[in-house]
Write a protein that holds these residues in place. Sequence first.
Motif, PDB file in Angstrom:
ATOM      1  N   UNK A  41       0.836  -1.214   0.000  1.00 51.84           N
ATOM      2  CA  UNK A  41       0.000   0.000   0.000  1.00 51.84           C
ATOM      3  C   UNK A  41       0.860   1.249   0.000  1.00 51.84           C
ATOM      4  N   UNK A  42       1.973   1.223   0.735  1.00 54.59           N
ATOM      5  CA  UNK A  42       2.876   2.378   0.776  1.00 54.59           C
ATOM      6  C   UNK A  42       3.474   2.628  -0.604  1.00 54.59           C
ATOM      7  N   UNK A  43       3.853   1.561  -1.302  1.00 52.06           N
ATOM      8  CA  UNK A  43       4.414   1.712  -2.645  1.00 52.06           C
ATOM      9  C   UNK A  43       3.371   2.327  -3.578  1.00 52.06           C
ATOM     10  N   UNK A  44       2.142   1.856  -3.511  1.00 54.98           N
ATOM     11  CA  UNK A  44       1.074   2.430  -4.337  1.00 54.98           C
ATOM     12  C   UNK A  44       0.869   3.904  -4.016  1.00 54.98           C
ATOM     13  N   UNK A  45       0.885   4.244  -2.738  1.00 56.42           N
ATOM     14  CA  UNK A  45       0.669   5.634  -2.330  1.00 56.42           C
ATOM     15  C   UNK A  45       1.794   6.535  -2.816  1.00 56.42           C
ATOM     16  N   UNK A  82       7.791   3.116   4.258  1.00 55.92           N
ATOM     17  CA  UNK A  82       7.883   2.178   5.373  1.00 55.92           C
ATOM     18  C   UNK A  82       8.976   1.148   5.095  1.00 55.92           C
ATOM     19  N   UNK A  83       9.682   0.780   6.166  1.00 56.31           N
ATOM     20  CA  UNK A  83      10.708  -0.253   6.017  1.00 56.31           C
ATOM     21  C   UNK A  83      10.054  -1.533   5.518  1.00 56.31           C
ATOM     22  N   UNK A  84      10.767  -2.222   4.685  1.00 58.56           N
ATOM     23  CA  UNK A  84      10.230  -3.440   4.088  1.00 58.56           C
ATOM     24  C   UNK A  84       9.570  -3.186   2.745  1.00 58.56           C
ATOM     25  N   UNK A  85       9.610  -1.931   2.265  1.00 59.90           N
ATOM     26  CA  UNK A  85       8.993  -1.609   0.977  1.00 59.90           C
ATOM     27  C   UNK A  85      10.045  -1.248  -0.071  1.00 59.90           C
ATOM     28  N   UNK A  86      11.262  -1.747   0.133  1.00 59.69           N
ATOM     29  CA  UNK A  86      12.335  -1.432  -0.801  1.00 59.69           C
ATOM     30  C   UNK A  86      12.264  -2.308  -2.045  1.00 59.69           C
ATOM     31  N   UNK A  87      13.056  -1.914  -3.036  1.00 61.09           N
ATOM     32  CA  UNK A  87      13.118  -2.649  -4.293  1.00 61.09           C
ATOM     33  C   UNK A  87      13.503  -4.093  -4.005  1.00 61.09           C
ATOM     34  N   UNK A  88      12.791  -4.996  -4.611  1.00 65.69           N
ATOM     35  CA  UNK A  88      13.032  -6.416  -4.395  1.00 65.69           C
ATOM     36  C   UNK A  88      12.117  -7.019  -3.342  1.00 65.69           C
ATOM     37  N   UNK A  89      11.625  -6.185  -2.431  1.00 62.65           N
ATOM     38  CA  UNK A  89      10.735  -6.683  -1.385  1.00 62.65           C
ATOM     39  C   UNK A  89       9.274  -6.522  -1.781  1.00 62.65           C
ATOM     40  N   UNK A 125      12.685   1.754  -4.452  1.00 65.04           N
ATOM     41  CA  UNK A 125      13.303   2.387  -3.291  1.00 65.04           C
ATOM     42  C   UNK A 125      14.562   1.616  -2.884  1.00 65.04           C
ATOM     43  N   UNK A 126      15.656   2.358  -2.764  1.00 62.71           N
ATOM     44  CA  UNK A 126      16.921   1.751  -2.344  1.00 62.71           C
ATOM     45  C   UNK A 126      17.001   1.729  -0.812  1.00 62.71           C
ATOM     46  N   UNK A 133      14.851  16.832  -7.870  1.00 61.99           N
ATOM     47  CA  UNK A 133      14.322  15.509  -8.234  1.00 61.99           C
ATOM     48  C   UNK A 133      15.463  14.577  -8.638  1.00 61.99           C
ATOM     49  N   UNK A 134      16.336  15.079  -9.486  1.00 60.19           N
ATOM     50  CA  UNK A 134      17.459  14.275  -9.970  1.00 60.19           C
ATOM     51  C   UNK A 134      18.351  13.825  -8.817  1.00 60.19           C
ATOM     52  N   UNK A 135      18.646  14.728  -7.904  1.00 64.47           N
ATOM     53  CA  UNK A 135      19.505  14.380  -6.779  1.00 64.47           C
ATOM     54  C   UNK A 135      18.941  13.255  -5.929  1.00 64.47           C
ATOM     55  N   UNK A 136      17.651  13.279  -5.727  1.00 62.17           N
ATOM     56  CA  UNK A 136      17.011  12.228  -4.945  1.00 62.17           C
ATOM     57  C   UNK A 136      17.007  10.913  -5.722  1.00 62.17           C
ATOM     58  N   UNK A 137      16.627  10.971  -6.989  1.00 58.99           N
ATOM     59  CA  UNK A 137      16.545   9.753  -7.790  1.00 58.99           C
ATOM     60  C   UNK A 137      17.901   9.084  -7.932  1.00 58.99           C
ATOM     61  N   UNK A 138      18.961   9.867  -8.116  1.00 56.71           N
ATOM     62  CA  UNK A 138      20.290   9.274  -8.284  1.00 56.71           C
ATOM     63  C   UNK A 138      20.749   8.533  -7.033  1.00 56.71           C
ATOM     64  N   UNK A 139      20.370   9.031  -5.877  1.00 63.16           N
ATOM     65  CA  UNK A 139      20.839   8.455  -4.623  1.00 63.16           C
ATOM     66  C   UNK A 139      19.911   7.387  -4.062  1.00 63.16           C
ATOM     67  N   UNK A 140      18.601   7.591  -4.222  1.00 69.21           N
ATOM     68  CA  UNK A 140      17.642   6.775  -3.477  1.00 69.21           C
ATOM     69  C   UNK A 140      16.715   5.922  -4.340  1.00 69.21           C
ATOM     70  N   UNK A 141      16.817   5.998  -5.652  1.00 69.99           N
ATOM     71  CA  UNK A 141      15.929   5.212  -6.509  1.00 69.99           C
ATOM     72  C   UNK A 141      16.755   4.207  -7.297  1.00 69.99           C
ATOM     73  N   UNK A 142      16.330   2.960  -7.226  1.00 66.98           N
ATOM     74  CA  UNK A 142      17.018   1.899  -7.940  1.00 66.98           C
ATOM     75  C   UNK A 142      16.626   1.850  -9.403  1.00 66.98           C
TER      76      UNK A 142
END
Length: 158
Positions: free
Chosen positions: A34-38, A88-95, A101-102, A146-155
Amino acid sequence: MNTLEKTLFVVTLGAGIVASTAFAASHADKAAADAVKARHAQMQMVSYHIGVLGGIAKGEAPYDSAVVDAAANNLAALASMSHATLWVEGSEQGAVEGSRAKPEIWSDSAGFEAKFNDMKMAASALVGAADAAAVGAGMGALGGSCKGCHETYRGPKN
C-alpha cells in the motif's frame, strides 16, 4: 493435565503462534504494498505539477500567476508528506513489486529527508514568479532536486 492434554495444548498454542505470525507478516506485506502504491501516486502528482510549470516555462501554456502558485504550492505540499507512512521499512526494491526504493532511504534517512526538503524549497521559490522566464529560471533547481534524490535513493527499473 495428562500427556494427551499437554500435547494438544502445545500443538494448539503453537498453531496460534504460527497463525498470529502469519497474520502479522501478511499485514506488514500489505502495508508495504500500500505504501508503494501511495508513493507512486505521490510521484504522479509531482510529475503532473512539474509538467504544468514546465509547460509555462517553455511557452507551451500561457503564464498565469494563479496556476504557477497553485502548482508550486502543491509541489511543496507533496514534498512535505509524511515519510513515516509512505516510505515504510520493508517496501524497498526487491521486497515489494513495483518499488524502486533503495535501502539508503532508511540507512540515510536524514539525507533522504533533506532531498525532499530541497524539492520543497525549490517549489516554494516559484510562488510569486513574475513571468514565464522566472518560472523557467526556477525549474533548474526543481529538476535538480528531483534528480539528486533519484540518483541516490531510486534503484534501476527491473
